[in-house]
Design an enzyme around this catalytic site. Structure first.
Site, short mmCIF file in Angstrom:
data_model
loop_
_atom_site.label_atom_id
_atom_site.label_comp_id
_atom_site.label_asym_id
_atom_site.label_seq_id
_atom_site.Cartn_x
_atom_site.Cartn_y
_atom_site.Cartn_z
N LYS A 17 0.84 -1.21 0.00
CA LYS A 17 0.00 0.00 0.00
C LYS A 17 0.87 1.26 0.00
O LYS A 17 0.64 2.18 -0.76
CB LYS A 17 -0.88 0.07 1.26
CG LYS A 17 -1.94 -1.00 1.39
CD LYS A 17 -2.88 -0.69 2.56
CE LYS A 17 -2.21 -0.70 3.93
NZ LYS A 17 -1.77 -2.03 4.38
N ARG A 92 -9.19 1.42 8.78
CA ARG A 92 -8.79 0.04 9.07
C ARG A 92 -9.91 -0.74 9.74
O ARG A 92 -9.77 -1.94 9.96
CB ARG A 92 -7.59 0.05 10.00
CG ARG A 92 -6.27 -0.38 9.36
CD ARG A 92 -5.24 -0.43 10.45
NE ARG A 92 -4.01 -1.05 10.08
CZ ARG A 92 -3.01 -0.45 9.45
NH1 ARG A 92 -3.12 0.80 9.09
NH2 ARG A 92 -1.90 -1.10 9.20
N ARG A 129 11.14 -7.59 4.50
CA ARG A 129 11.02 -6.14 4.39
C ARG A 129 11.99 -5.43 5.32
O ARG A 129 12.12 -5.78 6.49
CB ARG A 129 9.59 -5.70 4.72
CG ARG A 129 9.44 -4.17 4.73
CD ARG A 129 8.01 -3.74 4.57
NE ARG A 129 7.27 -3.78 5.83
CZ ARG A 129 6.02 -3.32 5.95
NH1 ARG A 129 5.39 -2.81 4.91
NH2 ARG A 129 5.40 -3.40 7.10
N ARG A 159 11.64 -3.26 10.77
CA ARG A 159 10.68 -2.47 11.54
C ARG A 159 10.30 -3.25 12.78
O ARG A 159 10.16 -4.48 12.72
CB ARG A 159 9.45 -2.21 10.67
CG ARG A 159 8.94 -0.80 10.78
CD ARG A 159 7.88 -0.54 9.74
NE ARG A 159 6.58 -1.08 10.15
CZ ARG A 159 5.47 -0.86 9.47
NH1 ARG A 159 5.50 -0.17 8.36
NH2 ARG A 159 4.33 -1.37 9.89
N ARG A 170 -0.61 -9.26 13.21
CA ARG A 170 -1.15 -8.20 12.36
C ARG A 170 -2.05 -8.77 11.27
O ARG A 170 -3.07 -8.17 10.93
CB ARG A 170 -0.02 -7.37 11.75
CG ARG A 170 0.58 -6.41 12.78
CD ARG A 170 1.95 -5.91 12.38
NE ARG A 170 1.95 -5.13 11.17
CZ ARG A 170 2.97 -5.06 10.32
NH1 ARG A 170 4.07 -5.74 10.55
NH2 ARG A 170 2.90 -4.31 9.27
P1 ADP Z 1 1.38 -1.64 7.34
O1 ADP Z 1 1.66 -0.68 6.22
O2 ADP Z 1 2.48 -2.61 7.50
O3 ADP Z 1 0.04 -2.25 7.25
P2 ADP Z 1 1.10 0.75 8.95
O4 ADP Z 1 2.41 1.43 8.81
O5 ADP Z 1 -0.04 1.24 8.12
O6 ADP Z 1 1.35 -0.81 8.71
O7 ADP Z 1 0.63 0.80 10.50
C1 ADP Z 1 1.45 0.37 11.55
C2 ADP Z 1 0.64 0.25 12.84
O8 ADP Z 1 0.05 1.52 13.19
C3 ADP Z 1 -0.56 -0.70 12.76
O9 ADP Z 1 -0.18 -2.05 12.95
C4 ADP Z 1 -1.45 -0.16 13.88
O10 ADP Z 1 -1.00 -0.56 15.15
C5 ADP Z 1 -1.25 1.35 13.76
N1 ADP Z 1 -2.26 1.98 12.87
C6 ADP Z 1 -2.00 2.63 11.71
N2 ADP Z 1 -3.15 3.08 11.14
C7 ADP Z 1 -4.16 2.70 11.96
C8 ADP Z 1 -5.58 2.82 11.92
N3 ADP Z 1 -6.21 3.46 10.92
N4 ADP Z 1 -6.30 2.29 12.95
C9 ADP Z 1 -5.69 1.66 13.97
N5 ADP Z 1 -4.37 1.48 14.07
C10 ADP Z 1 -3.59 2.00 13.08
#
Ligand code: ADP
Length: 230
Positions: A17, A92, A129, A159, A170
């Site tokens: 994404k 999310r 990654r 990370r 996750r």
């Molecule tokens: P990835 O791109 O690997 O899916 P992100 O960088 O988008 O992960 O997000 C990292 C973490 O930040 C998530 O695992 C969550 O804990 C938190 N997070 C980010 N966006 C949201 C959201 N919209 N609602 C709840 N938690 C969030």
């Protein structure tokens, strides 16, 4: 004025994404809004938001809807999103999606693209990654190449939430809380899914095609899709 592109990128962790969102935003000169980045910056700067979110993020859980909705609302009410935006990592949950619809009332339709990738491919990808400790650029670890960021030369690091057990958590959280978003949006004429189990360039091409197909169905200026607006 062009119809603003209000783009939401959906997909599981590791679907790419962030990569697609950055490229699309740069090409269209619109801001990319990543709630994951906003939270990580808050953790790094020691801001109160970061202190509240860190433990949840490290455990692979979701930060509370109320807090995330407040962050998104504040960001989407700034002037620079008037010509459009790319949202990565928000919504999310269905609660966040409902709040986003409310925030967007009267501001044109959301364009929603889901990047679909099977679970096994995701676990393998996330284990490889690495992110640049300096500029945050994400890359896939290649043992034959020196571990330095191709953009800025910074050191590549794992990370803190990309370790295998946290990745599995996750993915579980994604399946439970976020996959229902596909049902939430899929009946809209402004939704498309693309196959994310291909090279980043191939995903990028499919992604652009999907957005173009959606925009072609929306009359210029209104931001309202023909089927829904008819
Ligand atoms: P990835 O791109 O690997 O899916 P992100 O960088 O988008 O992960 O997000 C990292 C973490 O930040 C998530 O695992 C969550 O804990 C938190 N997070 C980010 N966006 C949201 C959201 N919209 N609602 C709840 N938690 C969030």
């Amino acid at each position: 004025m062009h119809t603003p592109i209000n783009l939401v990128v959906l997909g599981p962790p590791g679907a790419g994404k962030g990569t697609q969102a950055v490229e699309f935003a740069q090409r269209h000169v619109i801001p990319k809004i990543s709630t994951g980045d906003i939270l990580r910056e808050a953790v790094q700067s020691g801001a109160e938001l970061g202190q509240r979110a860190k433990a949840t993020m490290d455990a692979g859980g979701l930060v509370e809807d109320e807090l995330m909705i407040a962050i998104a609302r504040e960001r989407l009410n700034r002037d620079d999103v008037k010509s459009g935006f790319v949202l990565d990592g928000f919504p999310r949950t269905v609660t966040q999606a409902t709040a986003l619809d409310e925030i967007m009332t009267g501001r044109g339709s959301l364009v929603v693209v889901d990047i679909a990738v099977p679970d096994d491919a995701l676990v393998a990808r996330l284990a490889r990654r690495r992110v640049c400790g300096q500029c945050g650029h994400a890359t896939s670890l290649d043992p034959t190449v020196e571990a330095r960021c191709e953009r800025c030369g910074g050191e590549l690091v794992l990370r803190s939430d990309d370790t295998e057990s946290i990745v599995r958590e996750r993915l579980r959280v994604y399946a439970e809380a976020s996959r229902p978003l596909v049902d939430y949006y899929s009946s809209r004429p402004t939704f498309r899914a693309v196959d994310g189990d291909q090279s980043p360039a191939a995903v990028g091409a499919a992604f652009s095609e999907a957005v173009d197909a959606i925009l072609a169905g929306m009359p210029a200026g209104s931001g309202i899709p023909e089927e829904a607006g008819a």
